[in-house]
Design a protein around this motif. Structure first.
Motif, PDB file in Angstrom:
ATOM      1  N   ARG A  22      46.727  74.003 -20.017  1.00 44.91           N
ATOM      2  CA  ARG A  22      48.539  73.758 -19.440  1.00 44.91           C
ATOM      3  C   ARG A  22      49.104  73.003 -18.959  1.00 44.91           C
ATOM      4  O   ARG A  22      49.895  72.277 -18.545  1.00 44.91           O
ATOM      5  CB  ARG A  22      49.195  74.436 -20.487  1.00 44.91           C
ATOM      6  CG  ARG A  22      48.586  74.657 -22.431  1.00 44.91           C
ATOM      7  CD  ARG A  22      49.724  75.862 -22.521  1.00 44.91           C
ATOM      8  NE  ARG A  22      48.781  76.237 -23.804  1.00 44.91           N
ATOM      9  CZ  ARG A  22      49.911  77.327 -25.220  1.00 44.91           C
ATOM     10  NH1 ARG A  22      50.967  77.361 -24.878  1.00 44.91           N
ATOM     11  NH2 ARG A  22      49.259  78.027 -25.630  1.00 44.91           N
TER      12      ARG A  22
ATOM     13  N   SER B 149      51.341  66.066 -25.480  1.00 43.93           N
ATOM     14  CA  SER B 149      52.019  66.827 -25.430  1.00 43.93           C
ATOM     15  C   SER B 149      52.180  67.353 -23.842  1.00 43.93           C
ATOM     16  O   SER B 149      53.069  68.005 -23.442  1.00 43.93           O
ATOM     17  CB  SER B 149      50.859  68.200 -25.184  1.00 43.93           C
ATOM     18  OG  SER B 149      51.117  68.738 -26.919  1.00 43.93           O
ATOM     19  N   LEU B 150      52.037  65.916 -23.197  1.00 41.40           N
ATOM     20  CA  LEU B 150      52.078  65.858 -21.357  1.00 41.40           C
ATOM     21  C   LEU B 150      53.735  65.600 -21.430  1.00 41.40           C
ATOM     22  O   LEU B 150      53.438  64.821 -21.411  1.00 41.40           O
ATOM     23  CB  LEU B 150      51.227  64.646 -20.828  1.00 41.40           C
ATOM     24  CG  LEU B 150      50.672  64.317 -19.185  1.00 41.40           C
ATOM     25  CD1 LEU B 150      50.651  66.269 -19.136  1.00 41.40           C
ATOM     26  CD2 LEU B 150      50.635  63.666 -19.330  1.00 41.40           C
TER      27      LEU B 150
ATOM     28  N   LEU C  31      46.559  63.281 -25.828  1.00 43.34           N
ATOM     29  CA  LEU C  31      48.078  64.129 -24.228  1.00 43.34           C
ATOM     30  C   LEU C  31      49.050  63.714 -25.277  1.00 43.34           C
ATOM     31  O   LEU C  31      49.636  63.663 -24.309  1.00 43.34           O
ATOM     32  CB  LEU C  31      47.139  63.628 -22.982  1.00 43.34           C
ATOM     33  CG  LEU C  31      46.164  64.363 -21.769  1.00 43.34           C
ATOM     34  CD1 LEU C  31      44.738  63.731 -22.701  1.00 43.34           C
ATOM     35  CD2 LEU C  31      46.393  63.975 -20.860  1.00 43.34           C
TER      36      LEU C  31
ATOM     37  N   LEU D 229      39.610  63.944 -18.993  1.00 44.70           N
ATOM     38  CA  LEU D 229      41.100  64.544 -18.941  1.00 44.70           C
ATOM     39  C   LEU D 229      41.359  64.401 -19.999  1.00 44.70           C
ATOM     40  O   LEU D 229      42.372  64.796 -20.478  1.00 44.70           O
ATOM     41  CB  LEU D 229      42.200  64.011 -17.759  1.00 44.70           C
ATOM     42  CG  LEU D 229      42.254  64.204 -16.592  1.00 44.70           C
ATOM     43  CD1 LEU D 229      43.090  63.106 -16.056  1.00 44.70           C
ATOM     44  CD2 LEU D 229      42.810  65.498 -15.911  1.00 44.70           C
TER      45      LEU D 229
ATOM     46  N   LEU E 125      52.132  58.972 -24.916  1.00 45.51           N
ATOM     47  CA  LEU E 125      52.296  59.979 -24.024  1.00 45.51           C
ATOM     48  C   LEU E 125      53.774  60.175 -25.070  1.00 45.51           C
ATOM     49  O   LEU E 125      54.907  60.395 -23.958  1.00 45.51           O
ATOM     50  CB  LEU E 125      52.080  60.685 -23.248  1.00 45.51           C
ATOM     51  CG  LEU E 125      51.180  60.288 -22.012  1.00 45.51           C
ATOM     52  CD1 LEU E 125      51.668  59.900 -20.296  1.00 45.51           C
ATOM     53  CD2 LEU E 125      50.359  60.919 -22.310  1.00 45.51           C
TER      54      LEU E 125
ATOM     55  N   PHE F 169      44.625  58.773 -22.070  1.00 42.57           N
ATOM     56  CA  PHE F 169      45.481  59.053 -22.802  1.00 42.57           C
ATOM     57  C   PHE F 169      45.944  59.746 -24.358  1.00 42.57           C
ATOM     58  O   PHE F 169      47.180  60.069 -24.414  1.00 42.57           O
ATOM     59  CB  PHE F 169      46.836  58.771 -21.633  1.00 42.57           C
ATOM     60  CG  PHE F 169      47.380  58.881 -20.307  1.00 42.57           C
ATOM     61  CD1 PHE F 169      47.010  60.324 -19.580  1.00 42.57           C
ATOM     62  CD2 PHE F 169      46.659  58.233 -19.645  1.00 42.57           C
ATOM     63  CE1 PHE F 169      46.714  60.037 -18.574  1.00 42.57           C
ATOM     64  CE2 PHE F 169      46.767  58.271 -18.574  1.00 42.57           C
ATOM     65  CZ  PHE F 169      46.642  59.238 -17.363  1.00 42.57           C
TER      66      PHE F 169
ATOM     67  N   LEU G 232      41.600  67.347 -22.952  1.00 43.77           N
ATOM     68  CA  LEU G 232      42.656  68.396 -22.317  1.00 43.77           C
ATOM     69  C   LEU G 232      44.406  67.847 -23.693  1.00 43.77           C
ATOM     70  O   LEU G 232      45.252  67.614 -22.875  1.00 43.77           O
ATOM     71  CB  LEU G 232      42.947  68.812 -20.555  1.00 43.77           C
ATOM     72  CG  LEU G 232      42.237  68.312 -20.389  1.00 43.77           C
ATOM     73  CD1 LEU G 232      42.852  68.503 -19.281  1.00 43.77           C
ATOM     74  CD2 LEU G 232      41.258  69.558 -20.068  1.00 43.77           C
ATOM     75  N   SER G 233      43.517  68.216 -24.750  1.00 42.26           N
ATOM     76  CA  SER G 233      44.435  67.881 -25.908  1.00 42.26           C
ATOM     77  C   SER G 233      46.635  68.796 -25.162  1.00 42.26           C
ATOM     78  O   SER G 233      47.637  68.711 -26.101  1.00 42.26           O
ATOM     79  CB  SER G 233      44.544  68.070 -27.159  1.00 42.26           C
ATOM     80  OG  SER G 233      43.769  69.328 -27.410  1.00 42.26           O
ATOM     81  N   GLN G 234      46.647  69.975 -25.061  1.00 45.02           N
ATOM     82  CA  GLN G 234      47.230  70.982 -24.918  1.00 45.02           C
ATOM     83  C   GLN G 234      47.917  70.585 -23.275  1.00 45.02           C
ATOM     84  O   GLN G 234      48.731  71.398 -23.164  1.00 45.02           O
ATOM     85  CB  GLN G 234      46.714  72.180 -24.544  1.00 45.02           C
ATOM     86  CG  GLN G 234      45.724  72.843 -26.601  1.00 45.02           C
ATOM     87  CD  GLN G 234      45.456  74.151 -26.040  1.00 45.02           C
ATOM     88  OE1 GLN G 234      46.388  75.069 -25.711  1.00 45.02           O
ATOM     89  NE2 GLN G 234      44.528  74.589 -26.971  1.00 45.02           N
ATOM     90  N   LEU G 235      47.813  70.076 -22.367  1.00 48.38           N
ATOM     91  CA  LEU G 235      48.253  69.365 -21.278  1.00 48.38           C
ATOM     92  C   LEU G 235      49.320  68.995 -20.868  1.00 48.38           C
ATOM     93  O   LEU G 235      49.817  68.526 -21.822  1.00 48.38           O
ATOM     94  CB  LEU G 235      47.171  68.618 -20.599  1.00 48.38           C
ATOM     95  CG  LEU G 235      47.661  68.176 -19.330  1.00 48.38           C
ATOM     96  CD1 LEU G 235      47.390  70.254 -18.130  1.00 48.38           C
ATOM     97  CD2 LEU G 235      46.647  67.132 -18.163  1.00 48.38           C
TER      98      LEU G 235
END
Length: 739
Positions: free
Chosen positions: A120, A166-167, A164, A137, A188, A161, A140-143
Motif C-alpha cells: 500500500r 486508491s492512490l 489505482l 505498477l 486516480l 493507472f 498494485l490495486s491497493q497502492l
C-alpha cells in the motif's frame, strides 16, 4: 478415576512439549525468509542487526527494520540506513507486505519490474535508482502512496493507472522524466497530492483537471497550453518554470441545441453576403439536412483538394526514391552511421537556457586525431583532424592495457597479429558501437599491490559500519579503514551489479592496470580484495575529503581555498589528466571527472580518484547516467561518444566550480541558474558580470588579469564542439601562466 487422572497428566505433558518445540521452530513464513535473504544479498550484505545470508527468523528474532503480523512480514522500514546495492526482484516474493520504506539510502539499479500486489505504501525516494518507471505498477490495486522522488529515473511515465483508484499521494519529482501525462491518470479518483516538479515533462494538464487534488506541484517542466480553470482552484498549486499560455482554458460549454444549428436558406434575389455570415448554412427539413454553399466556396474547396493531392503524390514519389536509395546502400559498412537521422540542434549554450537538461547531441565527427591505427602500431598518436576516421573508433575504448597488447578491432579488414596465449575476448564496454577487443590477462604486481582478505577489511572498518562510511558513488560505497599501525586507508566496496560486469580474471587485469598508474596527483592503489564474490579496492586516504565537499558543504575548508590554492588545485587536476591522456600508453580517459572525485590531502593538494575504472563506469547499465545527472557531462556524452576532449569539458566544469563556488547542478536555485554551465557561459566574456559571479568567499583577493585569463581557459574547455576544445597539455601551460 485414577485412569482419567493419568490421561489428564499425559495431555498436559504433551502440550508443554509442543510449546517447547514451537519455540525452536521459526515463526516467519519460509517464503518471506527467502525474500529477506535475497534482498540482503542484493543490497550488498549491509550490516543490519539480525539479517542473515541464509535462513533465520525475521519475525521471531526482530530483524532490524522488519515488522510482522503473526508469521508474515508486513513492513520494511529502513530509511536512512546507509544501504547500497540494488533491489533486484526479491521484493515481489513477499506474500503479505504492506509498507516498504527504503528512502534516503544509496540504492542503485532499476526499480523492480513487479512489486507485491499487497503493498500500500512504497517510498524509494532519495536514492540512486536509474532506468524507467516499470509498467508493473498497473497490478498494485491497493497502492495508496508512491514516492520515487530524487532519483535518476528517466523515460516517460507509463500509462498504468487504470486500477489505482486508491492512490492518494504520488511523488515523481526531481528525476529525468519526459513525455506527456497519460490518459489513465484520470482514473486516480482518490489522488490528493501530486508532485511532478523538476523533470522534463511536456504537453498539457487536461488529464488532471477532474482529480480531487489539494496539493499539486509541476514546477520546472515543459508543460504548455492553457491551464485548465479547475486546476486554479487547487489550494496549493505551484506551476512556475513552465512555458504556459497566458490564456486560461475555459470550462467546456454545454452542448448547443440542435435548433441553434438550423437556419433558413436566403430568399430568392437576396445577397448572402449581406447576411450575418458567409460560412456554409445548414438547412434542416423533415426529410433530412442539406448543405447549401456559394459556388465560390466549392471552387476554393476544389482548389485546396487539388493542392493536397499534388503534395501527396510528391511525398509518395519521394518515399519511393529514398527507399530505392536505401536499398542501394545495403552493402555499405555497418560502421558508417547515417548522419541524416542523427542531426541535433546546433544552438549554443546560451540559446538552450530553457532546457531542463544538457541538450543531447550526437557527435558524429571524427575524434581529435587519435585513430585506432596509432594504437595498433604501439606508438603515441599526434592530434589530427582526419575526417574519414571511423566514428566507432573512439578514444573511450582505449582502456589501459600492457603496451604490448594488441588493440586491433577484430571486425576490420586488416587482420590483427596472432594473439598471445591466454587472451580474453570481450566486447568493448566503453563504445556501445565498437567491435570486440582482446586483452591479455595480467596478475597485479605483487611488489606494489597488497592482497587483503574480507576478514581483515571487516576488522579495519568495523564490519563496514556507518561510523566508517565516507561516501557512495555509482560503483559502490567507500569506507575508512583504520589499520593497527594507525595508518588510514580508503576501501571502495563495489556493489553487486558492478561486480557482475567482470569475471575474476578481468577484475585482476583491471587491478593490474590501475596499479601501474603512478602520478603525484592521482590517488594511489594500495591493494584489493576478491573473495566470496565480493570486489574491493583499497586506496590511500585523503584527510580533507573531496573538492565538492570543500566548496559546497564544509565552510571551514572552503575558507582555506584562496585564489592561489584554487589555481594549484586546477593545475594538479590538469596534470593528472595530462598523464592519463598523453603519457599512459595507450592513452586513458577518466570518464567520470567531477569535483566529487577530486580528493584533498592535509596540504590541500589534489588527488584524482577513480582513474582506470572506465571499463566499469562505462558499462551499458551505467552509460549516460553518471555525469549527466550532475551537470558535468559534455554534450556528446549521452550519444555514447566519450573522448579525451569530453574529459576536458568536465575539467572546465570543475574550474567553473572553483571560480564561482557553485555546484555544477543545483536544484535549489532558480530554473535559469540550476545548470552552472548554462548560467555562466554568457558571463565569461563580460568583465563586470564575470566579477559578480566569483565566489564570495574570495573577498576580491585576486588579480583581474588572472581572473580574465582563467575565464578564457574555462570558455575554451566547455566549448560545445569537441574539436574546438584544447588538449589538456595546453591547459596545463595556460594554468602555469596564472600561477
Amino acid at each position: 478415576m485414577e485412569f482419567r487422572r493419568c490421561i489428564q497428566v499425559f495431555l498436559v505433558l504433551v502440550l508443554i512439549q509442543s510449546m517447547e518445540s514451537s519455540s525452536v521452530v521459526a515463526l516467519t513464513d519460509p517464503l518471506d525468509v527467502a525474500a529477506m535473504n535475497s534482498l540482503f544479498v542484493n543490497l550488498g550484505y549491509p550490516p543490519l542487526q539480525g539479517w542473515l545470508l541464509v535462513g533465520g527468523d525475521p519475525c521471531g528474532e526482530n530483524w532490524q527494520g522488519v515488522s510482522c503480523v503473526f508469521a508474515n512480514v508486513t513492513a520494511l522500514k529502513l530509511s536512512s540506513a546507509n544501504l547500497g546495492g540494488q533491489l533486484g526482484d526479491s521484493l515481489q516474493t513477499f506474500g503479505s507486505i504492506i509498507e516498504i520504506d527504503l528512502s534516503n539510502n544509496h540504492i542503485g539499479g532499476n526499480i523492480p519490474t513487479l512489486l507485491p500486489v499487497t503493498v500500500r505504501n512504497v517510498s524509494l525516494s532519495n536514492n540512486q535508482l536509474t532506468g524507467s518507471i516499470p509498467g508493473g505498477l498497473a497490478t498494485l490495486s491497493q497502492l495508496m502512496e508512491l514516492s520515487l522522488d530524487n532519483n535518476h529515473i528517466s523515460g516517460d511515465i507509463p500509462d498504468v493507472f487504470q486500477l489505482l483508484s486508491s492512490l492518494t499521494r504520488l511523488d515523481l519529482s526531481s528525476n529525468n522524466l519526459t513525455g506527456q501525462l497519460g490518459p489513465s491518470l484520470r482514473n486516480l479518483s482518490s489522488l490528493t497530492t501530486l508532485y511532478l516538479q523538476n523533470n522534463r515533462l511536456a504537453g498539457t494538464l487536461d488529464v488532471l483537471q477532474d482529480l480531487p487534488l489539494q496539493d499539486l506541484n509541476i514546477e520546472n517542466n515543459l508543460f504548455s497550453g492553457p491551464i485548465p480553470a479547475k486546476l486554479l482552484t487547487i489550494p496549493d498549486f505551484r506551476k512556475e518554470g513552465n512555458p504556459f499560455n497566458t490564456t486560461i482554458l475555459p470550462s467546456p460549454p454545454a452542448p448547443a441545441p440542435v435548433t441553434s444549428l438550423i437556419a433558413s436558406a436566403p430568399a430568392s434575389g437576396e445577397n448572402p453576403a449581406n447576411g450575418p455570415s458567409s460560412l456554409p448554412i445548414f438547412v434542416s427539413h423533415k426529410t433530412g439536412k442539406s448543405l447549401i454553399t456559394k459556388p465560390l466556396t466549392w471552387i476554393v474547396i476544389g482548389g485546396v483538394s487539388l493542392v493536397l493531392l499534388v503534395i501527396l503524390c510528391g511525398l509518395v514519389r519521394c518515399f519511393k526514391v529514398r527507399s530505392d536509395n536505401r536499398a542501394k546502400r545495403n552493402d555499405i559498412s555497418a560502421y558508417k552511421l547515417p548522419t541524416e537521422n542523427t542531426k541535433y540542434s546546433q544552438s549554443s549554450l546560451e540559446e538552450g537556457l530553457q532546457m531542463e537538461k544538457v541538450p543531447k547531441e550526437a557527435i558524429l565527427k571524427p575524434l581529435d586525431g587519435y585513430g585506432a591505427e596509432s594504437i595498433r602500431m604501439g606508438m603515441m598518436a599526434k592530434p589530427q583532424r582526419d575526417k574519414k576516421t571511423d566514428v566507432r573508433s573512439t578514444e573511450s575504448s582505449m582502456q589501459r592495457k600492457d603496451p604490448e597488447i594488441d588493440m586491433t578491432d577484430t571486425d576490420e579488414v586488416v587482420l590483427p597479429p596472432p594473439p598471445p596465449p591466454f587472451f580474453l575476448g570481450r566486447k568493448d564496454p566503453v563504445n556501445p558501437f565498437g567491435p570486440a577487443t582482446t586483452s591479455r590477462l595480467k596478475s597485479p604486481n605483487p611488489s606494489s599491490v597488497k592482497v587483503f582478505t574480507i576478514a581483515s577489511l571487516q576488522q579495519y572498518t568495523n564490519s563496514f559500519s556507518e561510523d566508517y562510511f565516507v561516501g557512495a558513488g555509482m560503483l559502490g560505497s567507500v569506507y575508512r579503514a583504520n589499520l593497527p599501525d594507525q595508518k588510514l586507508l580508503a576501501v571502495k566496496k563495489l556493489d553487486s551489479e558492478t561486480c557482475r560486469l567482470q569475471s575474476d580474471k578481468e577484475f585482476l587485469e583491471l587491478v593490474s592496470n590501475i596499479s601501474e598508474i603512478r602520478h603525484a596527483n592521482i590517488v594511489e592503489l594500495v591493494g584489493y580484495c576478491a573473495e566470496h564474490e565480493q570486489r574491493l579496492l583499497v586506496y590511500k586516504y585523503c584527510r580533507n575529503g573531496t573538492l565538492h565537499d570543500a566548496l559546497h558543504t564544509d565552510d571551514e575548508t572552503h575558507k582555506k581555498l584562496s585564489w592561489s590554492v584554487r589555481i594549484r588545485v586546477a593545475l594538479g587536476a590538469a596534470r593528472a589528466l595530462e598523464y592519463l591522456h598523453e603519457v599512459c600508453q595507450p592513452p586513458m580517459v577518466h570518464h567520470n571527472f567531477k569535483s566529487a572525485n577530486l580528493l584533498l590531502d592535509e596540504k590541500l593538494e589534489v588527488h584524482v580518484s577513480d582513474c582506470g575504472l572506465a571499463p566499469l563506469i562505462t558499462s551499458p547499465s551505467l552509460a549516460g547516467h553518471l555525469l549527466t545527472a550532475y551537470g558535468s557531462s559534455a554534450p556528446e556524452f549521452e550519444s555514447g561518444c566519450y573522448t579525451r576532449q569530453s574529459d576536458v569539458y568536465s575539467f572546465g566544469v570543475v574550474m567553473l566550480e572553483l571560480l564561482t563556488g557553485r555546484k555544477a547542478y543545483d536544484r535549489s536555485r532558480p530554473r535559469g541558474e540550476q545548470y552552472l554551465v548554462r548560467w555562466a557561459v554568457p558571463k565569461l566574456h563580460d568583465i563586470d558580470a564575470l566579477s559578480r559571479m566569483v565566489d564570495p568567499f574570495l573577498n576580491g583577493a585576486y588579480a583581474m588579469k588572472s581572473l580574465s585569463r582563467l575565464a578564457d581557459i574555462i570558455s575554451s574547455c566547455i566549448h560545445r564542439e569537441p574539436e574546438f576544445r584544447p588538449p589538456i597539455s595546453e591547459i596545463v601551460q595556460e594554468l602555469l601562466q596564472i600561477s
